[in-house]
Write a protein that holds these residues in place. Structure first.
Motif, PDB file in Angstrom:
ATOM      1  N   TYR A   1       0.809  -1.229   0.000  1.00  0.00           N
ATOM      2  CA  TYR A   1       0.000   0.000   0.000  1.00  0.00           C
ATOM      3  C   TYR A   1       0.839   1.275   0.000  1.00  0.00           C
ATOM      4  O   TYR A   1       0.426   2.305   0.524  1.00  0.00           O
ATOM      5  N   ALA A   2       2.019   1.215  -0.599  1.00  0.00           N
ATOM      6  CA  ALA A   2       2.726   2.467  -0.884  1.00  0.00           C
ATOM      7  C   ALA A   2       1.854   3.211  -1.898  1.00  0.00           C
ATOM      8  O   ALA A   2       1.216   2.587  -2.739  1.00  0.00           O
ATOM      9  N   THR A   3       1.816   4.526  -1.812  1.00  0.00           N
ATOM     10  CA  THR A   3       0.930   5.267  -2.722  1.00  0.00           C
ATOM     11  C   THR A   3       1.609   5.494  -4.072  1.00  0.00           C
ATOM     12  O   THR A   3       2.831   5.355  -4.206  1.00  0.00           O
ATOM     13  N   LEU A   4       0.789   5.881  -5.036  1.00  0.00           N
ATOM     14  CA  LEU A   4       1.299   6.191  -6.374  1.00  0.00           C
ATOM     15  C   LEU A   4       2.398   7.251  -6.296  1.00  0.00           C
ATOM     16  O   LEU A   4       3.465   7.112  -6.908  1.00  0.00           O
ATOM     17  N   GLY A   5       2.126   8.307  -5.531  1.00  0.00           N
ATOM     18  CA  GLY A   5       3.087   9.403  -5.413  1.00  0.00           C
ATOM     19  C   GLY A   5       4.400   8.936  -4.781  1.00  0.00           C
ATOM     20  O   GLY A   5       5.482   9.328  -5.223  1.00  0.00           O
ATOM     21  N   GLU A   6       4.293   8.094  -3.772  1.00  0.00           N
ATOM     22  CA  GLU A   6       5.506   7.607  -3.099  1.00  0.00           C
ATOM     23  C   GLU A   6       6.358   6.755  -4.043  1.00  0.00           C
ATOM     24  O   GLU A   6       7.590   6.877  -4.067  1.00  0.00           O
ATOM     25  N   ILE A   7       5.690   5.914  -4.812  1.00  0.00           N
ATOM     26  CA  ILE A   7       6.436   5.036  -5.726  1.00  0.00           C
ATOM     27  C   ILE A   7       7.070   5.869  -6.846  1.00  0.00           C
ATOM     28  O   ILE A   7       8.248   5.693  -7.181  1.00  0.00           O
ATOM     29  N   CYS A   8       6.291   6.805  -7.396  1.00  0.00           N
ATOM     30  CA  CYS A   8       6.837   7.648  -8.483  1.00  0.00           C
ATOM     31  C   CYS A   8       7.979   8.531  -7.972  1.00  0.00           C
ATOM     32  O   CYS A   8       8.953   8.756  -8.701  1.00  0.00           O
ATOM     33  N   ASP A   9       7.848   9.026  -6.733  1.00  0.00           N
ATOM     34  CA  ASP A   9       8.925   9.844  -6.157  1.00  0.00           C
ATOM     35  C   ASP A   9      10.203   9.029  -5.954  1.00  0.00           C
ATOM     36  O   ASP A   9      11.310   9.527  -6.164  1.00  0.00           O
ATOM     37  N   ALA A  10      10.024   7.776  -5.510  1.00  0.00           N
ATOM     38  CA  ALA A  10      11.193   6.916  -5.311  1.00  0.00           C
ATOM     39  C   ALA A  10      11.957   6.774  -6.635  1.00  0.00           C
ATOM     40  O   ALA A  10      13.184   6.883  -6.677  1.00  0.00           O
ATOM     41  N   LEU A  11      11.208   6.576  -7.716  1.00  0.00           N
ATOM     42  CA  LEU A  11      11.855   6.437  -9.026  1.00  0.00           C
ATOM     43  C   LEU A  11      12.454   7.768  -9.490  1.00  0.00           C
ATOM     44  O   LEU A  11      13.482   7.792 -10.164  1.00  0.00           O
ATOM     45  N   LYS A  12      11.806   8.875  -9.108  1.00  0.00           N
ATOM     46  CA  LYS A  12      12.332  10.206  -9.457  1.00  0.00           C
ATOM     47  C   LYS A  12      13.717  10.418  -8.845  1.00  0.00           C
ATOM     48  O   LYS A  12      14.596  11.008  -9.471  1.00  0.00           O
ATOM     49  N   GLU A  13      13.889   9.932  -7.619  1.00  0.00           N
ATOM     50  CA  GLU A  13      15.193  10.068  -6.963  1.00  0.00           C
ATOM     51  C   GLU A  13      16.293   9.436  -7.799  1.00  0.00           C
ATOM     52  O   GLU A  13      17.415   9.933  -7.840  1.00  0.00           O
ATOM     53  N   VAL A  14      15.962   8.304  -8.440  1.00  0.00           N
ATOM     54  CA  VAL A  14      16.967   7.591  -9.228  1.00  0.00           C
ATOM     55  C   VAL A  14      17.052   8.141 -10.660  1.00  0.00           C
ATOM     56  O   VAL A  14      18.135   8.330 -11.204  1.00  0.00           O
ATOM     57  N   PHE A  15      15.883   8.407 -11.248  1.00  0.00           N
ATOM     58  CA  PHE A  15      15.827   8.731 -12.688  1.00  0.00           C
ATOM     59  C   PHE A  15      15.913  10.222 -13.003  1.00  0.00           C
ATOM     60  O   PHE A  15      16.230  10.612 -14.121  1.00  0.00           O
ATOM     61  N   GLY A  16      15.534  11.077 -12.059  1.00  0.00           N
ATOM     62  CA  GLY A  16      15.447  12.510 -12.340  1.00  0.00           C
ATOM     63  C   GLY A  16      14.147  12.858 -13.049  1.00  0.00           C
ATOM     64  O   GLY A  16      13.283  11.993 -13.218  1.00  0.00           O
ATOM     65  N   GLU A  17      14.001  14.116 -13.458  1.00  0.00           N
ATOM     66  CA  GLU A  17      12.776  14.568 -14.105  1.00  0.00           C
ATOM     67  C   GLU A  17      13.072  15.158 -15.476  1.00  0.00           C
ATOM     68  O   GLU A  17      14.139  15.704 -15.701  1.00  0.00           O
ATOM     69  N   TYR A  18      12.075  15.064 -16.362  1.00  0.00           N
ATOM     70  CA  TYR A  18      12.245  15.597 -17.714  1.00  0.00           C
ATOM     71  C   TYR A  18      11.912  17.086 -17.760  1.00  0.00           C
ATOM     72  O   TYR A  18      10.947  17.530 -17.140  1.00  0.00           O
ATOM     73  N   GLN A  19      12.725  17.854 -18.436  1.00  0.00           N
ATOM     74  CA  GLN A  19      12.423  19.258 -18.715  1.00  0.00           C
ATOM     75  C   GLN A  19      12.294  19.412 -20.227  1.00  0.00           C
ATOM     76  O   GLN A  19      13.190  19.007 -20.961  1.00  0.00           O
ATOM     77  N   GLU A  20      11.194  19.997 -20.666  1.00  0.00           N
ATOM     78  CA  GLU A  20      11.032  20.181 -22.112  1.00  0.00           C
ATOM     79  C   GLU A  20      11.985  21.267 -22.590  1.00  0.00           C
ATOM     80  O   GLU A  20      12.008  22.365 -22.040  1.00  0.00           O
ATOM     81  N   PRO A  21      12.784  20.962 -23.625  1.00  0.00           N
ATOM     82  CA  PRO A  21      13.647  22.028 -24.148  1.00  0.00           C
ATOM     83  C   PRO A  21      12.775  23.102 -24.812  1.00  0.00           C
ATOM     84  O   PRO A  21      11.738  22.780 -25.379  1.00  0.00           O
ATOM     85  N   PRO A  22      13.182  24.380 -24.729  1.00  0.00           N
ATOM     86  CA  PRO A  22      12.362  25.414 -25.363  1.00  0.00           C
ATOM     87  C   PRO A  22      12.511  25.382 -26.880  1.00  0.00           C
ATOM     88  O   PRO A  22      13.623  25.205 -27.385  1.00  0.00           O
ATOM     89  N   PHE A  23      11.414  25.484 -27.595  1.00  0.00           N
ATOM     90  CA  PHE A  23      11.470  25.655 -29.053  1.00  0.00           C
ATOM     91  C   PHE A  23      10.178  26.289 -29.514  1.00  0.00           C
ATOM     92  O   PHE A  23       9.190  26.268 -28.843  1.00  0.00           O
TER      93      PHE A  23
END
Lengths: 138, 559
Positions: free
Chosen positions: B537-559
């Motif tokens: 029963y880990a929440t969606l946010g907790e699981i996604c955050d755990a992966l964020k710690e390892v993977f980082g987040e995407y930033q859209e390049p400006p165009f």
């Protein structure tokens, strides 16, 4: 002052990524001779108002298709008041139910553009509103 | 007569017709426009004849249904054997609300479920996250934990329904929640079937609900595909989607070419990860849009099957005929619907649905008339479903396979679509593949340009939209009642999450999240670890955050 181009901030508050409308409108206003700044996706009301202040804009266009407009727009309007930016003309575009339109206008939103609005109409209304706003503030 | 003799005979006949019959008519009554174009602004000729299809070979290019290159359909009998799955996308409010709508739709004869999640869920955020404010339950159902998923499918036996879930960046987590609900119902993973959208490339291109950068996102997708081939063999672990690309303003050809090129990218990544192409390719599925331009859409669907078959056989060397089949879901075009005179939308949707059926779709969602205003009410959702049922049972179009084959126009257009696709593939291959193309903004810019050109055509009234730039009414004659989602949904969700976090075994939650991070840092398949987090029963946010710690987040390049 007649030389100054109308400065517009097109902003996407909320979580939705539907930026087709925001980008098409930004380009139409640019093609109509205005200076347009696009904030990019998922901006908080605080970020939007800060950008409006920094960029010294006359107009803010808020594009929202997620249904969160009754949470996000009041916050933007309140922050504009607090920063003394009540002269900035605010437009909203997106999926907005009819019954929310009077509520948004009561908050000070100048106009709400629904899907199907023609670009020429948006350009026209933006120009007219800025003219009116300049007259009242002078 | 030889082919060359026949061609020159036809050319002569055509010139004669142009001279003797057409010319006097044009002199008397000129055509309404200098150029006629499709919704995608593709020019269409006045008349198509055998000359437009003379380079096509029946067996090579058109052929028989159920056989390579599948231009005419992936099944030999098509709708004579089995109708398409009528699958209406639904979701709003809490899991309780949506569970009720699902049961209603099943009672009305719907044959598959399709879950719409709210924006916080799509972004991997729990309902009580500050960024979720105002968004909870609005565009879809709020699902923050296994507990919500249990409610969503309460009383719906997962072995008996097929479920499609529109979820992308956090797809692996939501899929794990579904699998654990199945497990708790006693359903066999080997028997459950359905689809997760799980298509991150079109998020970067068009829909823009991403979390992680491209490489780790692709790894999660490869993990789910590999996991499914072993553990959930009847599941479609990805639905490679053109729908959103089209909604963002792409032309029909761009939708087709970018979607299929995304498909190529996924296959390349899976093959590179060591999977045998024939082990997973039969489970790949596609999702297309169906806009107003009737023949262009039908040609697009026929070309999709033909191009995909060639790609899989020639580019990837797949040997299993099931690997060559482009099976797809279709949704009518939300962006074609108008807020003005919304009842007209029923007619638009009917035309689009008919094109999807004539194009040989495997499943279909028809939009409700109030799409441009809000989420559908129970009534408008039913009317949309009835539209499909009328096409299926009353129109007669299902009686024969691919009835438009052999039309000079449809075959010529199908061929144009196919060739256009290969041209886009060449460009994208030359850029180094789809991810490289996305990073330099290529598909995004193509789509923006097309969206703007289309809007200009509407503004100039070169394209007429009934009720918008012609036949406009000052006042709407009928008011449409709206489904309204209030903030009580968010309050209910916050309370449920507060209680969940207080009552679950938090030590187990922490342990499973740590194990997931460890796996994410390495190269192991992450699915078993995500399943363990969900079971705790880990929440969606907790699981996604755990992966964020390892993977980082995407930033859209400006165009």
């Amino acid at each position: 002052m007649g030389e100054r181009k109308i400065r517009v901030l097109i902003a996407k508050p909320g979580l939705d990524g539907h930026d087709r409308g925001a980008k098409v409108v930004a380009r139409a206003l640019r093609d109509a001779g205005m200076e347009v700044i696009y904030t990019g996706l998922r901006q908080t009301p605080e970020q939007i108002v800060t950008a409006a202040l920094q960029e010294d804009v006359d107009v803010i266009g808020l594009s929202i298709l997620s249904g969160a407009h009754m949470t996000l727009v009041p916050r933007v309007m309140q922050l504009l008041q607090e920063k003394g930016l009540q002269d900035v003309v605010v437009f909203v575009g997106g999926i907005i139910p009819q019954e929310d339109i009077p509520k948004l206008k009561a908050l000070g939103v100048a106009e709400v553009f629904l899907p199907g609005t023609l670009l020429e109409q948006i350009v026209h209304v933006v120009r007219q509103s800025v003219k009116r706003s300049l007259q009242t503030s002078e | 007569m030889t082919t060359r003799e026949m061609t020159s005979h036809l050319e002569e006949a055509l010139s004669r017709w142009e001279e003797q019959t057409l010319r006097p008519t044009l002199a008397r009554l000129p055509e309404r426009a200098a150029e006629f174009t499709t919704t995608s602004l593709r020019p269409i000729k006045r008349l198509y004849t055998p000359l437009d299809v003379q380079h096509l070979d029946f067996e090579r290019d058109i052929g028989f249904p159920g056989e390579y290159p599948f231009t005419r359909g992936i099944h030999p009998t098509m709708y004579r054997g089995k109708l398409w799955t009528m699958r209406q996308f639904a979701g709003f409010g809490t899991a309780f609300d949506t569970n009720k709508r699902f049961k209603y739709l099943l009672e009305q004869g719907q044959t598959g479920l399709s879950v719409a999640f709210d924006l916080p869920t799509l972004m991997g955020l729990d309902s009580d996250h500050p960024l979720a404010e105002g968004e909870v339950g609005k565009c879809g159902v709020a699902v923050s934990s296994l507990e919500d998923m249990e409610v969503l499918f309460d009383g719906i036996p997962l072995e008996d329904v097929t479920t499609s879930m529109t979820i992308n960046a956090p797809a692996a987590v939501i899929f794990a929640m579904y699998l654990v609900v199945a497990e708790k119902q006693g359903a066999d993973w080997k028997k459950i079937s359905g689809t997760i959208q799980n298509d991150i490339l079109k998020e970067y291109i068009a829909q823009k609900e991403w979390i992680y950068p491209p490489a780790p996102s692709m790894r999660l997708i490869v993990d789910t595909i590999a996991f499914c081939t072993r553990e959930v063999p009847r599941w479609h672990p990805i639905s490679i989607s053109g729908y959103h690309i089209r909604e963002a303003g792409a032309t029909a050809l761009q939708e087709l070419a970018f979607t299929l090129r995304d498909g190529i990218e996924y296959v390349e990544w899976c093959v590179r990860a060591g999977l045998d192409v024939d082990a997973f390719a039969p489970r790949l599925s596609f999702f297309f849009n169906c806009h107003n331009d009737f023949f262009e859409e039908i040609a697009k669907f026929r070309a999709a099957r033909k191009v995909w078959a060639r790609v899989m056989r020639e580019r990837f060397g797949a040997r299993d005929p099931r690997s060559w089949m482009c099976r797809f879901h279709t949704q009518t075009a939300g962006c074609s619907l108008t807020a003005q005179q919304p009842y007209n939308n029923v007619v638009r949707t009917t035309i689009q649905a008919l094109a999807a059926v004539l194009g040989g779709t495997q499943s279909l969602h028809t939009n409700a008339l109030d799409e441009a205003l809000a989420l559908p009410t129970e009534f408008t959702a039913m009317l949309a479903l009835r539209t499909q049922q009328i096409i299926a049972h009353e129109s007669g179009v299902v009686n024969t396979v691919d009835p438009l084959a052999g039309s000079y126009f449809v075959e010529a257009l199908t061929n144009e679509m196919e060739q256009g696709c290969y041209e886009y593939f060449e460009k994208i291959d030359a850029m180094g593949g789809m991810i490289a193309a996305i990073e330099r903004g290529f598909p995004q810019k193509e789509i923006q340009e097309a969206a703007y050109r289309y809007q200009q055509a509407v503004d100039r009234r070169e394209k007429i939209i009934v009720g918008v730039n012609e036949y406009v009414l000052e006042k709407e004659p009928i008011e449409v009642p709206i489904l309204y989602i209030d903030e009580s949904v968010a309050e209910i969700q916050k309370e449920r999450l507060r209680r969940l976090r207080a009552q679950r075994d938090n030590t187990r939650v922490r342990r499973t999240l740590e194990a997931l991070k460890e796996a994410a840092r390495g190269t192991e398949n992450t699915m078993p670890y995500i399943l363990e987090c969900v079971r705790a029963y880990a929440t969606l946010g907790e699981i996604c955050d755990a992966l964020k710690e390892v993977f980082g987040e995407y930033q859209e390049p400006p165009f």
